[in-house]
Design a protein around this motif. Structure first.
Motif, PDB file in Angstrom:
ATOM      1  N   ASN A   1      79.263  81.761 -18.296  1.00 12.94           N
ATOM      2  CA  ASN A   1      79.758  81.840 -19.671  1.00 12.94           C
ATOM      3  C   ASN A   1      78.803  81.186 -20.675  1.00 12.94           C
ATOM      4  OD1 ASN A   1      82.112  83.011 -18.676  1.00 12.94           O
ATOM      5  ND2 ASN A   1      82.973  80.991 -18.242  1.00 12.94           N
ATOM      6  N   PHE A   2      77.562  81.002 -20.225  1.00 13.40           N
ATOM      7  CA  PHE A   2      76.592  80.283 -21.054  1.00 13.40           C
ATOM      8  C   PHE A   2      76.422  80.952 -22.421  1.00 13.40           C
ATOM      9  CE2 PHE A   2      71.883  79.116 -21.587  1.00 13.40           C
ATOM     10  CZ  PHE A   2      72.178  77.871 -22.117  1.00 13.40           C
ATOM     11  N   HIS A   3      76.478  82.278 -22.430  1.00 19.15           N
ATOM     12  CA  HIS A   3      76.261  82.982 -23.689  1.00 19.15           C
ATOM     13  C   HIS A   3      77.540  83.520 -24.298  1.00 19.15           C
ATOM     14  CE1 HIS A   3      72.045  83.029 -22.212  1.00 19.15           C
ATOM     15  NE2 HIS A   3      71.840  82.762 -23.484  1.00 19.15           N
ATOM     16  N   GLU A   4      78.689  82.966 -23.861  1.00 12.89           N
ATOM     17  CA  GLU A   4      79.960  83.496 -24.359  1.00 12.89           C
ATOM     18  C   GLU A   4      80.054  83.382 -25.881  1.00 12.89           C
ATOM     19  OE1 GLU A   4      83.359  82.266 -22.145  1.00 12.89           O
ATOM     20  OE2 GLU A   4      84.694  82.651 -23.839  1.00 12.89           O
ATOM     21  N   PHE A   5      79.507  82.312 -26.415  1.00 14.46           N
ATOM     22  CA  PHE A   5      79.573  82.120 -27.875  1.00 14.46           C
ATOM     23  C   PHE A   5      78.196  82.334 -28.478  1.00 14.46           C
ATOM     24  CE2 PHE A   5      82.507  79.193 -25.713  1.00 14.46           C
ATOM     25  CZ  PHE A   5      83.696  79.818 -26.055  1.00 14.46           C
TER      26      PHE A   5
ATOM     27  N   THR B   1      74.656  82.009 -29.386  1.00 13.99           N
ATOM     28  CA  THR B   1      73.660  80.953 -29.163  1.00 13.99           C
ATOM     29  C   THR B   1      74.245  79.559 -29.313  1.00 13.99           C
ATOM     30  OG1 THR B   1      73.056  81.293 -31.443  1.00 13.99           O
ATOM     31  CG2 THR B   1      71.640  82.299 -29.804  1.00 13.99           C
ATOM     32  N   PHE B   2      75.568  79.430 -29.422  1.00 17.69           N
ATOM     33  CA  PHE B   2      76.113  78.086 -29.645  1.00 17.69           C
ATOM     34  C   PHE B   2      75.839  77.152 -28.467  1.00 17.69           C
ATOM     35  CE2 PHE B   2      79.201  74.706 -29.409  1.00 17.69           C
ATOM     36  CZ  PHE B   2      79.226  74.228 -30.703  1.00 17.69           C
ATOM     37  N   LEU B   3      76.264  77.565 -27.295  1.00 24.01           N
ATOM     38  CA  LEU B   3      76.099  76.658 -26.147  1.00 24.01           C
ATOM     39  C   LEU B   3      74.629  76.363 -25.838  1.00 24.01           C
ATOM     40  CD1 LEU B   3      79.004  77.861 -23.858  1.00 24.01           C
ATOM     41  CD2 LEU B   3      78.793  75.653 -24.991  1.00 24.01           C
ATOM     42  N   PRO B   4      73.750  77.384 -25.858  1.00 21.26           N
ATOM     43  CA  PRO B   4      72.332  77.040 -25.663  1.00 21.26           C
ATOM     44  C   PRO B   4      71.850  75.989 -26.653  1.00 21.26           C
ATOM     45  CG  PRO B   4      72.622  79.394 -25.513  1.00 21.26           C
ATOM     46  CD  PRO B   4      73.967  78.831 -25.877  1.00 21.26           C
TER      47      PRO B   4
ATOM     48  N   TYR C   1      79.249  67.067 -19.916  1.00 28.13           N
ATOM     49  CA  TYR C   1      78.434  68.118 -19.306  1.00 28.13           C
ATOM     50  C   TYR C   1      79.123  68.670 -18.066  1.00 28.13           C
ATOM     51  CZ  TYR C   1      74.199  67.644 -22.177  1.00 28.13           C
ATOM     52  OH  TYR C   1      73.283  67.669 -23.198  1.00 28.13           O
ATOM     53  N   SER C   2      79.708  67.763 -17.245  1.00 31.59           N
ATOM     54  CA  SER C   2      80.300  68.267 -16.008  1.00 31.59           C
ATOM     55  C   SER C   2      81.559  69.087 -16.314  1.00 31.59           C
ATOM     56  CB  SER C   2      80.625  67.103 -15.052  1.00 31.59           C
ATOM     57  OG  SER C   2      81.524  66.232 -15.663  1.00 31.59           O
ATOM     58  N   GLU C   3      82.259  68.716 -17.381  1.00 29.83           N
ATOM     59  CA  GLU C   3      83.379  69.558 -17.832  1.00 29.83           C
ATOM     60  C   GLU C   3      82.887  70.966 -18.147  1.00 29.83           C
ATOM     61  OE1 GLU C   3      85.631  68.388 -21.302  1.00 29.83           O
ATOM     62  OE2 GLU C   3      86.317  66.583 -20.239  1.00 29.83           O
ATOM     63  N   LYS C   4      81.793  71.000 -18.893  1.00 30.83           N
ATOM     64  CA  LYS C   4      81.233  72.302 -19.279  1.00 30.83           C
ATOM     65  C   LYS C   4      80.799  73.065 -18.038  1.00 30.83           C
ATOM     66  CE  LYS C   4      81.810  71.535 -23.485  1.00 30.83           C
ATOM     67  NZ  LYS C   4      82.909  70.723 -22.954  1.00 30.83           N
ATOM     68  N   TYR C   5      80.236  72.314 -17.095  1.00 30.29           N
ATOM     69  CA  TYR C   5      79.733  72.956 -15.880  1.00 30.29           C
ATOM     70  C   TYR C   5      80.862  73.660 -15.144  1.00 30.29           C
ATOM     71  CZ  TYR C   5      77.404  73.572 -11.428  1.00 30.29           C
ATOM     72  OH  TYR C   5      76.872  74.121 -10.310  1.00 30.29           O
ATOM     73  N   HIS C   6      82.038  72.993 -15.078  1.00 32.11           N
ATOM     74  CA  HIS C   6      83.161  73.576 -14.342  1.00 32.11           C
ATOM     75  C   HIS C   6      83.698  74.836 -14.999  1.00 32.11           C
ATOM     76  CE1 HIS C   6      83.260  70.646 -11.251  1.00 32.11           C
ATOM     77  NE2 HIS C   6      83.363  69.636 -12.098  1.00 32.11           N
ATOM     78  N   HIS C   7      83.451  74.981 -16.289  1.00 34.87           N
ATOM     79  CA  HIS C   7      83.907  76.195 -16.960  1.00 34.87           C
ATOM     80  C   HIS C   7      82.811  77.252 -17.041  1.00 34.87           C
ATOM     81  CE1 HIS C   7      86.967  73.286 -18.401  1.00 34.87           C
ATOM     82  NE2 HIS C   7      87.744  74.332 -18.287  1.00 34.87           N
ATOM     83  N   GLY C   8      81.708  76.983 -16.365  1.00 36.69           N
ATOM     84  CA  GLY C   8      80.620  77.969 -16.392  1.00 36.69           C
ATOM     85  C   GLY C   8      79.891  78.017 -17.722  1.00 36.69           C
TER      86      GLY C   8
ATOM     87  N   VAL D   1      67.815  80.408 -22.673  1.00 36.61           N
ATOM     88  CA  VAL D   1      68.705  79.961 -23.739  1.00 36.61           C
ATOM     89  C   VAL D   1      68.973  81.050 -24.783  1.00 36.61           C
ATOM     90  CG1 VAL D   1      68.232  77.517 -23.497  1.00 36.61           C
ATOM     91  CG2 VAL D   1      66.820  78.877 -24.997  1.00 36.61           C
ATOM     92  N   GLY D   2      68.012  81.934 -25.000  1.00 36.56           N
ATOM     93  CA  GLY D   2      68.310  83.102 -25.831  1.00 36.56           C
ATOM     94  C   GLY D   2      68.154  82.935 -27.327  1.00 36.56           C
TER      95      GLY D   2
END
Lengths: 424, 215, 541, 135
Positions: free
Chosen positions: B141-145, B147-150, B127-134, C233-234
């Motif tokens: 970058n939560f919605h970069e992909f 709905t994958f990351l959500p 999770y903290s890795e993900k956090y550092h990449h936004g 979350v969308g």
């Protein structure tokens, strides 16, 4: 029994109604049968004198179970298949349908025609033509429901849905939003006007006279559904009313004083958060229109708001054209337009249903009964007032043209003839 | 099934607790069956997210594929192994309980819980890795992909919540084992707690390949 | 039914009501009967709150234009009505009250399988109810009980509290269902085979299975909606790549089966009442049982018929329309069997029987109007009109609520050991049935004329029928108040004692005293026949 | 109930398995994990998903049958273990006969011969100014 569906205005409305009526008849039959049996048993086998009589221990009947499983099954299959076929017609849009884009938004319907013409909360279609509505939403779910056409489909943000119908009669029809969408859900109505093809052609081609800035502003206010939060009649909705807004003085939530001048209105539209007036929700729920409206748009809206602040003028219902001062030919042209002659008679020489008016006056020809004629005043007068008296060879007989006897005076007919004379 | 029948169990520290309305074998099977029913609901609870994942993977195939490669499959695989081992020790705990070996029950459960802690630590690192990449919830970058990351955070987050609940449950069972409560005649809590823990493992068995490997 | 070791000590002074006293003895009880009563009191409270919301809505709609509230307020009232009536009243409804009270009695057990879990269910329910009240208190939700996105994502109202409440209430529902299933499997008394189970128990079994298997789906869906609002979350938000139609799928995957959670137990109640007051065995017992299970099963396959015009693919619209008809068949089977039970009976028009007969009539209308809505081409017209409103009120009020009221009247002497005033009960019955039909029959016509639902204001052409509907709603409300006050008076004030078995019924619950002792039976009974062995055996069968 | 006719030793309540069984199952689970990771490193297209799901299902079945003793449970437990899987399939199936089959309204027009005036057909393609569909 129980036939309450609204008038049928599309060609498949009739088949929808016939399925509906079939179900009604089946339902009434079975309800009467079962409830009747229940009441009959209740009375026939009621306990008398407060003492139970002997009852047989009947635990069931395989035969009956089979009957009342199979019969409803058959009925269900018939109705289901009938319904599915009815539905397929509603989904198969005939080629050549006129495609109108419909966008739902809180709380208005926007229509965009192939020609680029845009309307709000009212759309016009020609009778007899298949109309395809491609529907989406800008914000939340809506649903586009035209009861008279028996069509409905949800407007879903982020995707497109469609419906189609072929109107079979002219007139005004109600459109409802049937998917709950918030405060003014019940006010999200629209009007469908079905008109003759000719009238539609004219309506669609009509770009309207040049609008004044204030009128353009008014159109923009409608198009952007500003009315959802800002009334124009002084009533309080979410935001301030536009009525007499211009020039008003007041105080922002930070205590600063303001006057509702051009700059204030412009800022409020482009960046509503910049200053919020005291007493209104802070932060403002209004979306920023920065980048959505041009400077010219804003100027027009300001003109419109200004016009709402001027002393109320006596609103003239409609500018009456002074017919007496017009040239007879011009009056004739006006009648030609008003009576929708354009639907069948072109002005450019092309033949539609009836003969073109271009070069008509003075032309000679033969009637279907063999007689010959010259298109003089008497002939034209008769053709207009009693189209079926004589039909020209090569044209449909009896003539589909309505008789204008009693609808147009002799004076008016004369004016039309004058107009024809100008079309050499 | 009359009332006083099990009064003797009050004097028997390793016998089943006194339940007036069921005999002990019925109580045991009822508890186990009840837990199976609960697991059925849990499966469907996660099922919603699996269904959402399926439909969005179809819709945003490339985004999901791309996003999957951004996850650390090595840590995911390690976590899979950790959970499988924890699940094994939960099963072993039941076996010990069936033989009345309370000490071994305690030991096995502590290993299970230890694995669970390890799982959560590794998850936190991820999770903290993900956090550092936004990529984290609310990150830029939560919605970069799409709905994958959500979905990734919903699924693994709710799974992690189940890990924590399972730890609590097994911790409670462990305290009972420390008090020598179990015997071959009574080990319902161990079995029921282990059942719950296996479900946590079961869900992860699907989450790992779906999220980390095929995307 | 001959029972070899039943115990009914008539006139015994101790019972489950007076064996312990004080509020604390109630709050810490694990007795299923006391838990049932606590559900009953809470549910009655919410029935009145939801009813007041209904009257507010109907009063506003009495005439066109705004009457007593603004559009926003109206939207909150109709949402409150839906949420309270569905999640707080009718979903727990018959199972939590009548099921809790009767299930162990009917199968000859001392209690449910997990009595403490049963109490926990009640506390979880109270927690959910409290959360719903918090939501109503801070900013009443205006989404409708369906919580459709993206509106539910955007609106400023306290959606998180309300969906959180629904999630917690769902948890309570799951635990109750789980408890019942285990109880029915593990605690049937000797001789109580599956084919001797009362149909009410069968109905509870089918209901419980749905509670356990469908509720988690909506739970997670609402949780995702909460995440949607809290973290963006969308998944359901088109602006972020999500799909609002997916929310509808997930929502109805639960919320269609939930209709059967409400109405299946009512079917069970009717199946208990008609044989007793006809002195006849339930006609086609096995068919009735199989149809209950069939409805529960088919209920899972038909959810998207709530979405036929929501933009789903034409294929799925056709698929879900056709499978929906599968529900009609087991339902029809039930109705035919109930009515056939009365054939050659010895029929008493007691108050419960009057409710049962009214139920058959109302449910015929509910069922047949369902056919319109299942039929694809016709549903396109009726979807989201008042026709739908009328239809589901006929199923849920005409079905589930009438079933609950019937059950309350039928088992009242068992529950409290007292008798209610029969004349007032019948008068209330008349008012309820009259008011109900006056409220909702006009709504069918409104729907046929195209009146959309959830409208604050309407066109003048709809005015007369709306006024009739509003008048009906007041009569209906008056009827319910009268019926419940009558029962309340009988329970709290009346001294009119009821015998253990006032109807000469054969079910096990009538084999113990009224009110029952704390553990239901002195010793576990044994049965060797069905609970419907009324009448004289005939040779041909 | 609950006592199966299985060949292993019976406890007083539930089923007692030899320790070897648990060890074998754990070994199999770990090996399957390695297999699924290894397969995923090579691109087999759709087969990757199929292999991953099949391997995961084998693992899940192993856990359920042996760790959770499902193998020795009564049919009703099997039923309630199976129903959620069935319902999940139903839910996914129900969603998949919808979303992937939705048509773009642009393609909804059938080529049934239809009387339309030349004016209307000429206009037919002109309305093509809204965006692409959602994917």
């Amino acid at each position: 029994m129980f036939r309450y569906l609204p008038e049928q205005a599309s060609d498949f409305a009739h088949s929808v109604d016939s399925i509906n009526n079939l179900i009604t008849d089946i339902s009434v039959f079975f309800t009467v049968l079962i409830v009747g049996a229940m009441i009959y048993f209740g009375i026939r086998y009621r306990r008398r004198g407060g003492v139970d009589h002997a009852t047989p221990r009947i635990e069931g009947s395989h035969f009956l179970e089979v009957i009342w499983t199979v019969v409803p099954t058959i009925i269900c299959i018939v109705v289901a298949v009938y319904g599915v076929y009815g539905f397929r017609v509603m989904r198969e849009v005939p080629a050549g349908a006129i495609e109108i884009n419909v966008t739902g938004r809180q709380w208005a319907w926007n229509f965009t025609y192939p020609s680029g013409k845009k309307t709000v909360d009212e759309f016009v279609v020609p009778v007899g033509k298949p109309i395809k509505l491609v529907i989406t939403s800008e914000d939340v779910l809506h649903s586009f429901f035209v009861p008279a056409m028996r069509t409905k489909v949800d407007a879903v943000p982020g995707q497109y849905t469609y419906q189609w119908f072929r109107p079979i009669k002219t007139g005004d029809f109600q459109v409802f939003c049937t998917e709950y969408c918030g405060t003014k859900h019940s006010a999200m109505l629209a009007k469908l006007r079905v008109v003759s093809e000719a009238e539609f052609a004219r309506w669609e081609a009509d770009k309207g006279r040049a609008l004044s800035p204030a009128e353009q502003g008014e159109a923009l206010v409608k198009l952007n559904a500003c009315g959802s939060c800002h009334s124009v009649d002084g009533s309080a909705v979410v935001g301030p009313t536009f009525l007499k807004l211009y020039g008003r003085k007041g105080e922002f939530s930070d205590g600063q004083q303001y006057t509702a001048d051009e700059n204030y209105i412009k800022e409020s539209i482009l960046n509503p958060q910049a200053h919020v007036v005291k007493g209104y929700p802070n932060p403002s729920p209004m979306p920023a229109f920065e980048g959505k409206l041009s400077d010219e748009d804003i100027t027009n809206i300001i003109q419109y708001i200004k016009s709402l602040s001027e002393a109320p003028k006596v609103v003239v219902a409609k500018k009456q054209e002074d017919l007496t001062t017009m040239a007879p030919a011009d009056r004739g042209k006006k009648y030609y337009q008003e009576k929708l002659c354009i639907g069948c008679h072109s002005l450019d020489g092309s033949r539609v249903v009836g003969p073109s008016f271009k070069g008509l006056y003075g032309k000679a020809g033969k009637f279907t009964d063999g007689g010959s004629y010259v298109a003089d005043d008497a002939y034209i007068t008769e053709s207009i007032l009693k189209p079926n008296a004589h039909v020209v060879e090569g044209y449909p007989a009896p003539s589909p043209m309505p008789a204008y006897e009693g609808q147009l005076s002799e004076e008016q007919v004369k004016d039309i003839i004058e107009f024809m004379k100008t079309l050499k | 099934m009359s009332h006083g029948e099990h009064a003797h169990t009050l004097d028997d520290p390793q016998g089943p607790p006194h339940i007036h309305h069921m005999d002990p074998p019925t109580a045991y099977h009822a508890a186990k069956f009840g837990m199976w029913l609960f697991l059925a609901t849990e499966l469907l609870l996660f099922g919603v997210m699996f269904a959402a994942f399926a439909v969005f993977r179809w819709k945003y195939f490339h985004e999901f594929h791309e996003a999957s490669s951004h996850l650390n499959w090595k840590l995911g695989a390690l976590n899979t192994a950790v959970l499988l081992i924890s699940s094994y020790y939960a099963a072993i705990a039941v076996d010990h309980a069936q033989h009345g070996r309370n000490k071994q029950v305690l030991k096995s459960l502590l290993i299970t819980i230890g694995c669970a802690v390890g799982f959560l630590i590794i998850k936190t690192i991820e999770y903290s890795e993900k956090y550092h990449h936004g990529y984290f919830i609310g990150g830029e970058n939560f919605h970069e992909f799409k709905t994958f990351l959500p979905l990734y955070f919903c699924m693994t987050g709710i799974h992690a919540l189940h890990v924590i609940i399972g730890m609590g449950l097994l911790g409670w069972v462990a305290t009972l084992a420390a008090k020598n409560r179990f015997s071959s005649r009574y080990y319902t809590p161990v079995e029921v707690g282990a059942l719950y823990w296996h479900l946590v493992d079961l869900i992860w068995i699907y989450l790992f390949p779906l999220l980390y490997l095929v995307g | 039914m001959s029972a070899s070791s039943t115990t009914a000590i008539a006139g015994s002074e101790t019972n489950y009501l007076n064996c312990e006293r004080g509020i604390w003895s109630w709050l810490t009880t694990v007795d299923h009967k006391r838990i049932a009563l606590m559900y009953l009191y809470t549910l009655t409270l919410f029935f009145f709150v939801g009813g007041i919301a209904a009257l507010a809505v109907r009063t506003e709609l009495a005439f066109p234009g705004g009457q007593i509230m603004s559009a926003d307020t109206y939207n909150r009232w109709f949402t409150a009505h839906g949420v309270i009536m569905i999640f707080l009243f009718i979903v727990p409804g018959i199972p939590a009250v009548m099921g809790n009270f009767l299930l162990p009695l009917m199968i000859g057990a001392y209690d449910v399988a997990f009595p403490k879990l049963n109490l926990l269910s009640l506390y979880v329910y109270w927690l959910g109810a409290a959360m719903a009240l918090v939501s109503l208190g801070i900013h009443p939700v205006d989404t409708g009980w369906t919580f459709y996105g993206p509106y539910s994502i955007k609106t400023g109202s306290a959606v998180v509290w309300m969906t959180g409440a629904a999630f917690v209430l769902g948890f309570s529902s799951i635990l109750t269902g789980l408890n019942f299933i285990v109880t029915i499997h593990k605690l049937r008394c000797p001789g109580m085979t599956w084919w001797r189970l009362p149909v009410f128990v069968w109905a509870l079994y089918a209901t419980s299975a749905i509670q356990v298997l469908a509720t988690p789906v909506v739970g997670m869906t609402l949780m995702l909606l909460i995440f949607e609002r809290a973290f963006g979350v969308g998944v359901f938000n088109p602006a972020l790549g999500g799909d609002p139609v997916l929310f509808e799928h997930f929502f109805w995957f639960y919320s269609h089966p939930v209709v059967y959670i409400m109405v299946l137990p009512a079917f069970g109640v009717i199946g208990e009442i008609i044989p007793v007051f006809s002195r006849k065995p339930l006609f086609g017992y096995r068919a009735v049982v199989v149809s209950s299970m069939g409805i529960a099963l088919v209920g899972f396959v038909v959810w998207a018929h709530h979405m036929l015009v929501s933009g789903i693919s034409d294929f799925s619209a056709q698929f879900f329309s056709i499978v929906t008809f599968l529900v009609a068949i087991p339902t029809a089977v039930k109705v035919f069997n109930w009515v056939s039970t009365m054939y050659k009976g010895s029929i008493t028009f007691s108050t419960p029987m009057l409710y049962a007969m009214a139920f058959v009539f109302l449910f015929m209308i509910a069922g047949t109007t369902g056919i319109y809505l299942a039929t694809l081409a016709v549903d396109v017209f009726y979807h989201d009109t008042y026709f739908v409103v009328a239809h589901f009120h006929y199923t849920i009020q005409g079905g589930a609520v009438i079933g609950l009221i019937a059950a309350l009247h039928y088992w009242f002497p068992k529950m409290f050991g007292k008798m209610y005033n029969d004349l007032i009960a019948r008068a209330a019955w008349f008012l309820i049935i009259l008011g109900f039909n006056l409220t909702f029959l006009p709504q069918f016509v409104l729907g046929m004329q195209g009146m959309p639902r959830r409208y604050y204001d309407y066109l003048p052409q709809f005015a007369d029928l709306h006024l009739a509907s509003t008048i009906g709603a007041y009569i209906n409300a008056f009827g319910y108040s009268l019926a419940l006050l009558n029962l309340f008076w009988a329970m709290a004030v009346s001294k009119k004692k009821a015998p253990s078995n006032p109807y000469d019924a054969l079910g096990l619950e009538w084999r113990t005293q009224s009110p029952p002792i704390k553990d239901n039976f002195e010793t576990i009974p044994t049965v060797d026949d069905t609970p419907y062995a009324y009448g004289t055996p005939v040779a041909s069968h | 109930m609950g006592h199966s006719s299985g060949s292993d030793i019976h406890g007083e309540l539930g089923h007692v398995l030899p320790l070897k069984t648990y060890k074998t199952v754990l070994g199999a689970l770990l090996i399957l994990t390695i297999i699924t990771v290894a397969v995923s490193r090579v691109d087999f297209g759709t087969m990757n998903l199929v292999v991953a799901m099949v391997v995961a299902s084998i693992k899940a079945v192993l856990v359920a049958l042996f760790f959770m003793h499902l193998k020795y449970e009564s049919p009703i437990t099997w039923l309630y273990a199976g129903i959620p899987v069935f319902l999940l399939g139903l839910l996914i199936g129900g969603v998949f006969i919808d979303d992937p089959l939705r048509v773009d309204p642009k393609n909804a027009t059938v080529s049934v011969a239809e009387v339309g005036t030349s004016k209307a057909s000429a206009r037919d393609h002109a309305g093509d100014h809204h965006g692409a569909n959602h994917h």
